[in-house]
Design an enzyme around this catalytic site. Structure first.
Site, short mmCIF file in Angstrom:
data_model
loop_
_atom_site.label_atom_id
_atom_site.label_comp_id
_atom_site.label_asym_id
_atom_site.label_seq_id
_atom_site.Cartn_x
_atom_site.Cartn_y
_atom_site.Cartn_z
N LYS A 52 -4.62 10.32 5.51
CA LYS A 52 -4.30 9.55 6.70
C LYS A 52 -3.43 10.43 7.60
CE LYS A 52 -4.24 6.65 2.88
NZ LYS A 52 -5.62 6.31 2.79
N ASP B 246 -1.98 16.10 20.79
CA ASP B 246 -1.64 17.26 21.64
C ASP B 246 -1.07 18.43 20.84
OD1 ASP B 246 -2.46 15.77 23.82
OD2 ASP B 246 -0.44 15.11 24.35
N HIS C 293 -9.62 11.05 1.84
CA HIS C 293 -8.77 9.86 1.74
C HIS C 293 -7.47 10.02 2.53
CE1 HIS C 293 -6.14 6.92 -0.58
NE2 HIS C 293 -7.21 6.18 -0.32
N LYS D 290 3.04 4.42 -1.23
CA LYS D 290 3.09 5.32 -2.38
C LYS D 290 4.33 6.19 -2.21
CE LYS D 290 -1.53 4.68 -1.51
NZ LYS D 290 -2.18 4.39 -0.23
N ASP E 92 16.35 11.04 -8.34
CA ASP E 92 17.80 11.30 -8.23
C ASP E 92 18.33 11.09 -6.81
OD1 ASP E 92 17.89 11.86 -10.92
OD2 ASP E 92 17.74 14.03 -10.66
N HIS F 248 0.82 -1.22 0.00
CA HIS F 248 0.00 0.00 0.00
C HIS F 248 0.85 1.27 0.00
CE1 HIS F 248 -3.42 2.49 1.83
NE2 HIS F 248 -3.93 1.97 0.75
#
Length: 396
Positions: free
Chosen positions: A316, A321, A314, A146, A151, A144
């Protein structure tokens, strides 16, 4: 007699699948020992598809040595074709281009498109192609991550995949909201190391060399990268237990296990303000219903649950705090915690946290509060679906 035989065969099949899943998971957990890595660098938050793809294409265009690209989903639609054209162009210029995608996540990527990529000089591989042993476990597992590395000096990590829907072009989902980081500096070396491990596992190619790890100037932001599901889960559980004032969790899917759910309930009990930011729309079957099972106890305890209605949320994000923030690919669900391969970045930089808080506020302003009254007024059919979804929640 035939019915009995069929029943026995079905029970044996169910047992075999369970054993396959159990042993496959145990095997992965034995090798899931990657320790967190802390490095310095520079980081900027990207929150829209247009912003992400414009910046990504601009950076790939500037590549002179190599481009390493890893996505869970890679669609062969308008933006996918544009991405492929750019990768083919860079390969023809002599840049080393490697494209790694998840087998199930990019299942509908046509052989013709892959053949054209390879013909242009792009090296291509699938992560987690199903096979023996542990066939059913491998079929269920996803890479999962990405990650894009350019370079060996700059790169990207976060929630966006390659597809038109990430630009808000899917009328069913509408405007797409996601969090992705543009990174540079020594922190890129940790992503390069992980990409190489994933690439070697998928392709069988062994490659190394200092040219993939150039000396880089330190940046102002200390970033801890987590590639181990066990480490990510432990980090979240620890900081939920240690939170003093507030916890904000943004995730398209909310399916915690019992320890995480109990930790959130205990945090609310000791006075911590817990806010969940989730999408109002669903992009997968039964995922929203599975979340609602856990929402009931949280709502009763005093948790704030906000459903994003502008389009599809979508991103995450995990903020504790207002002092420590985590952005990555890991959803707040059991699939991400115990099955998928993920990557997260943790930071305490005040400026970057303020960027994240600003993005979260914008999304909260486009959300509607879920109340216990709304939950209780749901139809019996929907409540039945919630109980049904709970059974399958580890696989959603």
């Amino acid at each position: 007699m035939i019915a009995v035989i069929v029943l026995i065969l079905l029970l044996l099949l169910v047992f075999f699948i369970w054993l396959d899943l159990h042993l496959g998971r145990k095997n992965v957990q034995r090798h899931d020992i990657k320790t967190p890595s802390s490095c310095s660098g520079k980081a900027a938050l990207l929150t829209t598809g247009t912003q992400f793809f414009d910046t990504l294409f601009e950076e790939i265009e500037k590549a002179t040595h190599h481009v390493h690209v890893q996505f869970y989903i890679y669609h062969e639609d308008s933006i996918g074709q544009e991405m492929s054209s750019l990768l083919k162009k860079k390969a023809k210029e002599g840049v080393n281009v490697r494209l790694l995608v998840d087998y199930m996540g990019s299942f509908f990527l046509k052989k013709k498109a892959i053949k054209e990529l390879k013909k242009a000089g792009v090296q291509f591989a699938y992560s987690f192609t199903p096979g023996f042993p542990y066939f059913f476990y491998k079929l269920n597992r996803r890479n999962h991550r990405k990650i894009t590395i350019i370079d060996g000096s700059r790169g990207f990590m976060g929630g966006f995949n390659v597809g038109d829907e990430y630009l808000g072009r899917d009328p069913r989902l509408g405007y797409w909201r996601d969090y992705h980081l543009l990174l540079s500096g020594p922190v890129i070396h940790t992503f390069q190391q992980q990409f190489i491990m994933d690439w070697e596992a998928a392709s069988g190619e062994k490659f190394n060399g200092s040219e993939y790890f150039p000396e880089l100037e330190k940046g102002p932001v200390k970033i801890t990268t987590l590639f181990s599901a066990k480490a990510i889960y432990s980090f979240w559980l620890q900081h939920i237990n240690q939170a003093q004032t507030s916890i904000t969790i943004g995730s398209p899917y909310f399916i915690p296990d019992r320890p995480l759910q109990n930790a959130l309930l205990q945090a609310i009990k000791r006075g911590v303000e817990v806010t969940l930011l989730v999408p109002m729309k669903s992009d997968h079957l039964l995922v929203k219903e599975a979340s609602y099972f856990y929402f009931k106890d949280l709502l009763n305890a005093g948790c704030k649950i906000e459903e994003y209605y502008e389009g599809f949320f979508h991103a995450k994000v995990f903020l504790v705090d207002d002092k420590i923030c985590d952005i990555g690919t890991t959803n707040f669900d059991q699939r991400s915690f115990f099955t998928n391969s993920e990557v997260n970045c943790i930071f305490e930089d005040r400026h970057l946290i303020e960027e994240a808080k600003k993005a979260i506020k914008e999304d909260l302003d486009r959300s509607e509060t879920l109340t216990m009254t709304v939950w209780e007024r749901m139809s019996y059919w929907k409540k039945t679906k919630i109980l049904f979804a709970k059974v399958f929640s580890p696989f959603l």
